[in-house]
Design an enzyme around this catalytic site. Structure first.
Site, PDB file in Angstrom:
ATOM      1  N   ARG A  15      12.320 -15.771  10.597  1.00  0.00           N
ATOM      2  CA  ARG A  15      11.321 -15.711  11.658  1.00  0.00           C
ATOM      3  C   ARG A  15       9.980 -16.235  11.139  1.00  0.00           C
ATOM      4  O   ARG A  15       9.769 -16.361   9.942  1.00  0.00           O
ATOM      5  CB  ARG A  15      11.161 -14.262  12.149  1.00  0.00           C
ATOM      6  CG  ARG A  15      12.338 -13.734  12.930  1.00  0.00           C
ATOM      7  CD  ARG A  15      12.194 -12.254  13.248  1.00  0.00           C
ATOM      8  NE  ARG A  15      12.326 -11.432  12.046  1.00  0.00           N
ATOM      9  CZ  ARG A  15      12.222 -10.106  12.037  1.00  0.00           C
ATOM     10  NH1 ARG A  15      11.961  -9.459  13.162  1.00  0.00           N
ATOM     11  NH2 ARG A  15      12.372  -9.429  10.923  1.00  0.00           N
ATOM     12  N   LYS A  75       7.447 -10.064   7.952  1.00  0.00           N
ATOM     13  CA  LYS A  75       7.887  -8.942   7.131  1.00  0.00           C
ATOM     14  C   LYS A  75       6.803  -8.513   6.153  1.00  0.00           C
ATOM     15  O   LYS A  75       5.851  -9.251   5.876  1.00  0.00           O
ATOM     16  CB  LYS A  75       9.155  -9.316   6.355  1.00  0.00           C
ATOM     17  CG  LYS A  75      10.376  -9.510   7.242  1.00  0.00           C
ATOM     18  CD  LYS A  75      10.708  -8.269   8.064  1.00  0.00           C
ATOM     19  CE  LYS A  75      11.228  -7.122   7.219  1.00  0.00           C
ATOM     20  NZ  LYS A  75      11.548  -5.925   8.031  1.00  0.00           N
ATOM     21  N   TYR A  94       4.560  -6.739  10.118  1.00  0.00           N
ATOM     22  CA  TYR A  94       5.285  -5.481   9.986  1.00  0.00           C
ATOM     23  C   TYR A  94       5.116  -4.993   8.553  1.00  0.00           C
ATOM     24  O   TYR A  94       5.289  -5.769   7.601  1.00  0.00           O
ATOM     25  CB  TYR A  94       6.784  -5.668  10.269  1.00  0.00           C
ATOM     26  CG  TYR A  94       7.124  -5.877  11.719  1.00  0.00           C
ATOM     27  CD1 TYR A  94       6.875  -4.879  12.669  1.00  0.00           C
ATOM     28  CD2 TYR A  94       7.711  -7.063  12.152  1.00  0.00           C
ATOM     29  CE1 TYR A  94       7.192  -5.070  14.001  1.00  0.00           C
ATOM     30  CE2 TYR A  94       8.038  -7.260  13.487  1.00  0.00           C
ATOM     31  CZ  TYR A  94       7.771  -6.261  14.405  1.00  0.00           C
ATOM     32  OH  TYR A  94       8.087  -6.445  15.730  1.00  0.00           O
ATOM     33  N   HIS A  96       5.932  -1.162   7.583  1.00  0.00           N
ATOM     34  CA  HIS A  96       6.909  -0.093   7.310  1.00  0.00           C
ATOM     35  C   HIS A  96       6.596   0.591   5.977  1.00  0.00           C
ATOM     36  O   HIS A  96       7.427   0.642   5.066  1.00  0.00           O
ATOM     37  CB  HIS A  96       8.330  -0.652   7.313  1.00  0.00           C
ATOM     38  CG  HIS A  96       8.740  -1.262   8.622  1.00  0.00           C
ATOM     39  ND1 HIS A  96       8.892  -0.512   9.768  1.00  0.00           N
ATOM     40  CD2 HIS A  96       9.026  -2.549   8.963  1.00  0.00           C
ATOM     41  CE1 HIS A  96       9.260  -1.308  10.766  1.00  0.00           C
ATOM     42  NE2 HIS A  96       9.329  -2.540  10.303  1.00  0.00           N
ATOM     43  N   GLU A 118       4.074  -2.388  13.765  1.00  0.00           N
ATOM     44  CA  GLU A 118       4.910  -1.300  14.286  1.00  0.00           C
ATOM     45  C   GLU A 118       4.137  -0.060  14.710  1.00  0.00           C
ATOM     46  O   GLU A 118       4.709   0.841  15.327  1.00  0.00           O
ATOM     47  CB  GLU A 118       5.990  -0.916  13.264  1.00  0.00           C
ATOM     48  CG  GLU A 118       5.498  -0.165  12.044  1.00  0.00           C
ATOM     49  CD  GLU A 118       5.070  -1.085  10.912  1.00  0.00           C
ATOM     50  OE1 GLU A 118       4.829  -0.566   9.801  1.00  0.00           O
ATOM     51  OE2 GLU A 118       4.959  -2.309  11.135  1.00  0.00           O
ATOM     52  N   SER A 220      19.787  16.499  22.006  1.00  0.00           N
ATOM     53  CA  SER A 220      20.074  16.377  20.576  1.00  0.00           C
ATOM     54  C   SER A 220      19.817  17.683  19.832  1.00  0.00           C
ATOM     55  O   SER A 220      18.674  18.150  19.730  1.00  0.00           O
ATOM     56  CB  SER A 220      19.220  15.264  19.964  1.00  0.00           C
ATOM     57  OG  SER A 220      19.523  15.095  18.605  1.00  0.00           O
ATOM     58  N   VAL A 239      16.734   6.164  16.096  1.00  0.00           N
ATOM     59  CA  VAL A 239      15.623   7.115  16.159  1.00  0.00           C
ATOM     60  C   VAL A 239      14.381   6.511  15.521  1.00  0.00           C
ATOM     61  O   VAL A 239      14.465   5.682  14.617  1.00  0.00           O
ATOM     62  CB  VAL A 239      15.979   8.441  15.469  1.00  0.00           C
ATOM     63  CG1 VAL A 239      17.085   9.146  16.236  1.00  0.00           C
ATOM     64  CG2 VAL A 239      16.408   8.214  14.027  1.00  0.00           C
ATOM     65  N   ALA A 268      17.544   2.369  12.115  1.00  0.00           N
ATOM     66  CA  ALA A 268      16.361   3.038  11.569  1.00  0.00           C
ATOM     67  C   ALA A 268      16.187   2.822  10.077  1.00  0.00           C
ATOM     68  O   ALA A 268      15.277   3.396   9.472  1.00  0.00           O
ATOM     69  CB  ALA A 268      16.444   4.538  11.867  1.00  0.00           C
ATOM     70  N   ASP A 270      14.953   0.485   8.442  1.00  0.00           N
ATOM     71  CA  ASP A 270      13.618  -0.032   8.116  1.00  0.00           C
ATOM     72  C   ASP A 270      12.662   1.088   7.749  1.00  0.00           C
ATOM     73  O   ASP A 270      11.708   0.881   6.985  1.00  0.00           O
ATOM     74  CB  ASP A 270      13.037  -0.809   9.310  1.00  0.00           C
ATOM     75  CG  ASP A 270      13.408  -2.282   9.278  1.00  0.00           C
ATOM     76  OD1 ASP A 270      13.690  -2.790   8.186  1.00  0.00           O
ATOM     77  OD2 ASP A 270      13.419  -2.907  10.342  1.00  0.00           O
ATOM     78  N   ALA A 299      18.311  -4.418   7.118  1.00  0.00           N
ATOM     79  CA  ALA A 299      16.935  -3.972   7.345  1.00  0.00           C
ATOM     80  C   ALA A 299      16.128  -4.893   8.249  1.00  0.00           C
ATOM     81  O   ALA A 299      15.055  -4.512   8.703  1.00  0.00           O
ATOM     82  CB  ALA A 299      16.226  -3.806   6.006  1.00  0.00           C
TER      83      ALA A 299
END
Length: 372
Positions: A15, A75, A94, A96, A118, A220, A239, A268, A270, A299
């Protein structure tokens, strides 16, 4: 402002932070844009496309980092990229950071202003820069899971929707957000038997109204997760706690109780993953098996459809990129509380509470540092 876009160097990542149309908008606003040569070639965005849009081609990533006041990526930066950041430079990508204390410390040492896609919010409480990639990842999760259910991939040898006279696969989706909703949509379209779990009764009600009786919904709890996961053929972990490590909803004991050859796709991952047995994988080596359960934990799932993902991402990020370039970081962040929510690291300080809590690093209120 001088805006730079280096080529992504993380494994299997194709990307781009800026497509040519985004470059043209920045140039139209009076900014200079520096693009590393070959950055978009794999997905058909050629150097001449960027030059026609007004970009200046740079031979190396180092040239881009040296020339630019703001770096726009996809990233999180790898160590070689972190080393090129400088004090006061803006990094928009991003990040993370919650499961990455070493990266967080490295970014603190640079003195850069690091804004994470994010955690940028919108007026409805959503995450507009995460949403397009979550849509892609949710749809891909079922596509990847269906492939992993094939015998040759280690799976149970099931067709997700079955055929007349056979039962469809049982698909369980943990989380009713953007990822989960898109996963459920594709799984239902493939005629699987789909159950989605969430902690929010209003969200489950919305999903029930949206999909009708084709979709099963469940509140849940630990018991409900264990029961449904144990009976599932495909589990999609969808989630999210914004900016924080993902909650571990699936214990190793639950994985041990799953069917032989069943599949877990942990979107999830990541943010650390929602299963105790999850660890990041890559597109070139996407799966591994634990307790005879196939784990798909790539990831950067949207990287597999990098062209679609790049354009979808740019549609969402461009207004914020323009605001940062037009106004400068401090003014843009002060003027927009939703962009301010994306500020994770500012000149040596952690400015996002969930990152602070996850990494054990001191937290500083972002409004305070901007006023200072």
């Amino acid at each position: 402002m001088r805006v730079g876009m280096p080529r992504e160097i993380k494994a299997d990542e194709h990307r781009v932070g800026l497509v040519p149309a985004s470059v043209r908008e920045l140039v139209h606003h009076g900014h200079e844009v520096f693009v590393e040569a070959g950055a978009g070639e794999v997905i058909g965005l050629l150097d001449e496309d960027y030059e026609r849009a007004g970009a200046v081609l740079s031979a190396t990533a180092e040239d881009v980092f040296t020339s630019a006041d703001m770096i726009v990526k996809v990233k999180e930066p790898l160590p070689v990229e972190v080393a090129m950041l400088r004090e006061g430079q803006i990094l928009f990508t991003y990040l993370h950071l919650a499961p990455a204390p070493e990266l967080t410390r490295s970014l603190l040492e640079t003195g850069a202003t690091c804004i994470a896609y994010e955690t940028v919010t919108n007026a409805r409480g959503g995450l507009p820069l995460l949403a397009p990639m979550s849509e892609v990842a949710g749809r891909m999760a079922v596509q990847a899971g269906a492939h992993c259910l094939e015998i040759e991939q280690g799976g149970r040898g099931m067709l997700l929707g079955g055929v007349p006279g056979t039962l469809p696969a049982q698909v369980v989706v943990l989380g009713g957000g953007v990822v989960g909703t898109n996963a459920a949509r594709v799984a239902l379209g493939m005629e699987a038997d789909v159950t989605i779990l969430d902690l929010s009764l209003p969200r489950l009600s919305d999903l029930d109204l949206h999909f009708g009786p084709a979709l099963n919904t469940a509140f849940s709890t630990v018991d409900m997760v264990h029961q449904l996961v144990a009976n599932a053929d495909l589990v999609v972990g969808a989630v999210l706690v914004p900016g924080a490590a993902a909650p571990r909803l699936i214990s190793e004991a639950m994985v041990r109780d799953m069917k032989r050859g069943s599949v877990l796709v942990d979107v999830a991952v990541d943010q650390g993953g929602c299963a105790e047995t999850s660890r990041p994988t890559t597109h070139s080596d996407p799966t591994y098996t634990v307790h005879e359960v196939v784990h798909y934990c790539v990831a950067n799932m949207p990287g597999a459809v990098a062209r679609t993902s790049a354009f979808a991402l740019n549609n969402a990020t461009l207004p914020f990129t323009l605001a940062l370039a037009d106004q400068g970081a401090e003014m843009a962040l002060s003027a927009d509380p939703h962009l301010l929510a994306g500020l994770n690291v500012y000149r040596g300080q952690v400015t996002y509470r969930a990152v602070s809590e996850s990494t054990g690093l001191p937290y500083t209120d972002p409004s305070t540092v901007l006023r200072a």
